[in-house]
Design an enzyme around this catalytic site. Sequence first.
Site, PDB file in Angstrom:
ATOM      1  N   GLU A  35      -0.851   4.787  13.628  1.00 20.81           N
ATOM      2  CA  GLU A  35      -0.378   5.912  12.901  1.00 20.81           C
ATOM      3  C   GLU A  35      -0.703   7.273  13.600  1.00 20.81           C
ATOM      4  O   GLU A  35       0.204   8.434  13.739  1.00 20.81           O
ATOM      5  CB  GLU A  35      -1.291   6.052  11.636  1.00 20.81           C
ATOM      6  N   PHE A  66       1.730  -3.579   3.819  1.00 21.04           N
ATOM      7  CA  PHE A  66       2.227  -4.958   4.278  1.00 21.04           C
ATOM      8  C   PHE A  66       3.713  -4.887   4.158  1.00 21.04           C
ATOM      9  O   PHE A  66       4.277  -4.631   3.001  1.00 21.04           O
ATOM     10  CB  PHE A  66       1.380  -6.091   3.639  1.00 21.04           C
ATOM     11  N   LYS A 118      -9.768   7.654   2.924  1.00 17.82           N
ATOM     12  CA  LYS A 118     -10.408   6.184   2.541  1.00 17.82           C
ATOM     13  C   LYS A 118     -11.655   6.102   3.260  1.00 17.82           C
ATOM     14  O   LYS A 118     -12.463   5.298   2.794  1.00 17.82           O
ATOM     15  CB  LYS A 118      -9.237   5.258   3.329  1.00 17.82           C
ATOM     16  N   CYS A 130       0.786  -1.209   0.261  1.00 18.96           N
ATOM     17  CA  CYS A 130      -0.040  -0.121  -0.022  1.00 18.96           C
ATOM     18  C   CYS A 130       0.992   1.455  -0.125  1.00 18.96           C
ATOM     19  O   CYS A 130       0.308   2.302   0.019  1.00 18.96           O
ATOM     20  CB  CYS A 130      -0.949  -0.012   1.314  1.00 18.96           C
ATOM     21  N   HIS A 189      -9.905   1.697   0.481  1.00 19.78           N
ATOM     22  CA  HIS A 189      -8.457   1.466   0.442  1.00 19.78           C
ATOM     23  C   HIS A 189      -8.104   1.051  -1.006  1.00 19.78           C
ATOM     24  O   HIS A 189      -8.318  -0.055  -1.390  1.00 19.78           O
ATOM     25  CB  HIS A 189      -7.922   0.775   1.664  1.00 19.78           C
ATOM     26  N   HIS A 240      -3.082   7.407   6.313  1.00 19.62           N
ATOM     27  CA  HIS A 240      -3.179   6.127   5.886  1.00 19.62           C
ATOM     28  C   HIS A 240      -4.558   5.701   6.483  1.00 19.62           C
ATOM     29  O   HIS A 240      -5.220   5.366   5.530  1.00 19.62           O
ATOM     30  CB  HIS A 240      -1.995   4.997   6.154  1.00 19.62           C
TER      31      HIS A 240
END
Length: 424
Positions: free
Chosen positions: A323, A410, A344, A172, A349, A312
């Site tokens: 975050e 990831f 998002k 991502c 996402h 994010h």
Amino acid sequence: MHRVVVTGIGALTAIGNNVPEYLEGLKAGRSGAKPITQFDPEKFKTTFACEVSDWDPTDLLDKRVLRRQDRYTIMALYTAAEAVEMAGLLEVDEKGNKKLKGVDSDRAGCIWASGIGGLRSLEEQIEEFGAGDGTPRYNPFMVPRMIGNMGAGYVSMEYNLRGPSYATVSACASGGHALAAAADDIRLGRADVMITGGSEAVVTKVGIGGFNSMKALSTRNDDYKTASRPYDAERDGFVLGEGAGAIVLESLEHAQARGATILAEVAGYAASSDAYHISAPHPDGAGAKMAMINALKYANMDASEVDYINTHGTSTPLGDIAELKAIKLAFGDDAYDLNISSTKSMTGHLLGAAAAIESVACILAIRENFVPPTINHFNDDPAIDPKLDLTFNKAVNKEINVALSNTFGFGGHNSATIFKKFED
């Protein structure tokens, strides 16, 4: 070193099929979640996603270009076309061949991101094989349709870009790394113009099923419109999205020499790694913190200069908390003076395309002087500092001179990119 500026942008999302529609969706705080239409999801734990709909790619692309391509490369070409046209660079010769107007093709390129690539094409071919008698009869275009570098490849071929051209794949964070690499090519004098961005089209059986098996997706099927709930106490996972974002970068000298409209300047960027876990974020946000700190150093900026952070913010229980911890560590008390939001909550996402479309949101925030909201907030999470301004539910009109985009992937990959209002 050359300054790097933005002269064109393109957008394709569940809340808008071009930049004006995307901007309107962000300002309105619109949810793009809807029941899945690209396959029958009845037996899946999640039956909804943020699909791109009512979209005709032939509005900008020739039908002949589309026949042999996966949906994610079509999305790449579509948004690149909007960005190139906005930048005033499109030129078509008498044979219909496209190129960038007044640009040395050897000094122009494309670095494009996709976290997964042509998953739909791979899935279709495997299903066809499984339905047959075991004889391997694969489409000769299967490999070019599925591999993750073809977004960059097709955009380069479409505009005769013979400079740097390749793909970034870091889950991502892919789009943020693509933009950073493209900006570096300009900053270091290797190119005058770069097209960058990312695209993703994984609303497929494998995409939904795979993320379901990880318990990563929201299963709020009875209330899908509000399922993406970053920072809400009852968030239960992310909503899978699809689409693309494209950005035309130029050296300041090149843009000014041709009289281009400059939308924003790329002020700084940085990457880091959590070095912690294959999918979970570092619980203290250690890697994310360093990405933001180093991006500020690169931009030669103080934390107090940042007006807005597009996070994010995926709507996962662990990720959202980590975050916000990282932001507080990186910004200190200045974290309480800026606006934070996760778009998002509206687009879902977009995986490898997330940084691209969220960078476009930051550029629009600077151009339009507004903060997109974090929609679908109903219940405060006691683990989240209530003094942080997470811009819940409604857009805010505010002068935005500096905006930062975070994306984390990831594998522990982190990216932070800073845009600022252009000043000559």
